[in-house]
Design a protein around this motif. Structure first.
Motif, short mmCIF file in Angstrom:
data_model
loop_
_atom_site.label_atom_id
_atom_site.label_comp_id
_atom_site.label_asym_id
_atom_site.label_seq_id
_atom_site.Cartn_x
_atom_site.Cartn_y
_atom_site.Cartn_z
N ILE A 1 0.85 -1.19 0.00
CA ILE A 1 0.00 0.00 0.00
C ILE A 1 0.89 1.24 0.00
O ILE A 1 1.70 1.42 0.91
CB ILE A 1 -0.94 0.02 1.21
CG1 ILE A 1 -1.79 -1.26 1.25
CG2 ILE A 1 -1.83 1.25 1.18
CD1 ILE A 1 -2.70 -1.36 2.46
N LEU B 1 -9.36 4.12 1.32
CA LEU B 1 -8.64 2.96 1.85
C LEU B 1 -9.19 2.60 3.23
O LEU B 1 -8.47 2.07 4.08
CB LEU B 1 -7.14 3.26 1.93
CG LEU B 1 -6.42 3.44 0.59
CD1 LEU B 1 -4.94 3.73 0.81
CD2 LEU B 1 -6.58 2.20 -0.29
N LEU C 1 -10.69 -1.75 1.75
CA LEU C 1 -9.55 -2.68 1.76
C LEU C 1 -10.01 -4.13 1.62
O LEU C 1 -9.46 -4.90 0.83
CB LEU C 1 -8.74 -2.51 3.04
CG LEU C 1 -7.90 -1.23 3.17
CD1 LEU C 1 -7.24 -1.17 4.55
CD2 LEU C 1 -6.82 -1.19 2.09
N VAL D 1 -4.54 3.74 7.64
CA VAL D 1 -4.48 2.38 7.07
C VAL D 1 -4.11 1.37 8.15
O VAL D 1 -4.70 0.27 8.21
CB VAL D 1 -3.48 2.33 5.90
CG1 VAL D 1 -3.20 0.89 5.49
CG2 VAL D 1 -4.02 3.11 4.71
#
Length: 461
Positions: free
Chosen positions: A348, A409, A414, A438
């Motif tokens: 990522i 995200l 995800l 994240v």
């Protein structure tokens, strides 16, 4: 949002030589990071026990305040030596733990050192004042003027207080790195003064030949680690490899790639995902070191870094001339395949944080999914290379575009993009806000902590 990349044979990417895949990651046994952590904790615990033994053997023939003063002084000396080890940049530790975490531990150890030194000064001063019936201030002045080594200890404490003040989070944010670093160098002066104070006035230091040998060995090992990791190894590597700029390639209006070559680069132990502290030896920038990660996996012939203009130093790289000499410290960082625990990976990236991610994709084996988060497609630096690399390696590439709100995200996104993410190693690199969000999402989705890898590429806390 665009999905790119289709399965294909493993082959070289346009403009970038193919890199042989490393061996498959181990599926059993302790992780290298855990081994290094246990080793450091064990080393500190063993030395703490040794200090306690020497303290007890020295006897208790003084009042309680002086006993506390002696004990806090001994543990302050131990913490000071341990701090030197944490910032010695020894390759074995750095490759397993990472400079960012070692620097963070150094920071918190520093606050522990500050409080133990203050405790030592207060307990010793009040202990002697109790015995002499003097005022504590007068007692401190008397000790500094009559006892060898005490004045040096007072100066060392003052220096540590100054360094601690500029290392506080609010002060650190206001200072340029070069200013902070210059002030921080006085820590080494404090170390020398503190050691000479211990030699001159430390009763535990001279209590037995074994205690004397222990303290000389502890300080000698700590200083030797710093000397080797911070001075000898960088000088030796740069003399050996003689790095020079070969090309400067603009990627867009704000981002530039710098290509570097040198001698025997196949013997430089660099891995994809690592970074160097780069000094470009021009008249106006030779003194400035900046941490930039490799944007291509090292191939034994060239190195490449890709940098976004975020200040005068990074902006000046666009004007480097081919042939410019380079002094590089490193490689540093544990954001590498050494941390692998699973056969497949999720990478990522956010913004220019794509640089180590792109290098990792080139080196990693197994099935990979890449999520590249940018505001617009025009911001997607190295996107063409990522697309070719994903095609060559049979990886999936998702270019995630759009404004920061809503979060593209977020945990739901995800899990939709990568349904099996709990079965993958996850590498994350991007702006601090994106990275933190994240990481929270990954924990919310149940990804085991040992499978999540991230690193902050900076020089200080």
């Amino acid at each position: 949002m665009t999905k790119l990349g289709t399965p294909g044979p493993d082959q070289g990417v346009s403009g970038v030589p193919a890199v042989p895949p490393p061996p498959a990651p181990p599926t059993a046994g302790r992780r290298p990071e855990a081994v290094a952590r246990i080793g450091l904790y064990g080393l500190l615990a063993a030395n703490a026990a040794a200090v306690a033994v020497f303290f007890v053997r020295a006897g208790f023939g003084v009042n309680a305040l002086l006993l506390l003063g002696r004990l806090t002084g001994l543990y302050a000396a131990l913490l000071m030596a341990f701090q030197l080890l944490l910032v010695a940049r020894l390759p074995w530790l750095d490759r397993r733990i990472g400079m960012d975490r070692l620097t963070l531990w150094h920071r918190w150890t520093g606050f522990g050192l500050l409080w133990t030194l203050l405790g030592h000064a207060v307990f010793i001063t009040f202990g002697y004042a109790e015995m002499s019936s003097m005022d504590p201030v007068d007692q401190l002045v008397d000790l500094a003027g009559t006892v060898e080594g005490v004045l040096r200890a007072v100066v060392a404490l003052a220096l540590i207080l100054v360094v601690g003040a500029v290392s506080a989070r609010r002060a650190r944010r206001r200072l340029a790195y070069e200013t902070w670093h210059f002030v921080h160098l006085y820590t080494y002066v404090a170390v020398v003064l503190a050691f000479t104070h211990q030699v001159a006035a430390g009763s535990t230091f001279t209590a037995s030949p074994a205690a004397t040998a222990y303290w000389y060995g502890l300080w000698g090992a700590a200083l030797a680690a710093v000397f080797a990791g911070r001075l000898v190894l960088p000088l030796w590597r740069n003399r050996r490899h003689r790095l020079r700029v070969t090309a400067v390639v603009p990627e867009n209006d704000q981002v530039v790639s710098v290509h570097i070559t040198g001698r025997d680069l196949d013997r430089l132990p660099a891995r994809a995902g690592q970074f160097f502290l780069w000094r470009f030896l021009t008249k106006d920038r030779w003194w400035q070191a900046n941490p930039f990660s490799l944007s291509a996996a090292p191939d034994g012939r060239t190195l490449r870094l890709t940098v976004k203009a975020a200040g005068d130093g990074s902006a000046a790289l666009r004007h480097l001339e081919p042939g410019t000499r380079v002094f590089a410290e490193g490689p540093y960082g544990a954001f590498t395949a050494l941390r692998r625990t699973r056969p497949d990976v999720l990478l990522i990236a956010g913004g220019v944080g794509v640089t180590p991610i792109r290098a990792l994709l080139e080196e990693l084996h197994g099935h990979a999914v890449v999520l590249y988060r940018v505001n617009t497609e025009a911001d997607a630096v190295l996107h063409d290379e990522l697309r070719e690399l994903a095609h060559a390696k049979g990886a999936e590439l998702h270019l995630v575009t759009g404004p920061s709100v809503p979060d593209r995200l977020a945990p739901g996104e995800l899990s939709r993009l990568v349904p099996d993410l709990t079965d993958r190693d996850v590498y994350v690199c991007g702006p601090p806000g994106m990275t933190a969000a994240v990481l929270r999402g990954l924990r919310e989705l149940g990804v085991p902590r040992r499978q999540i890898h991230h690193e902050r590429f900076s020089l200080a806390g």
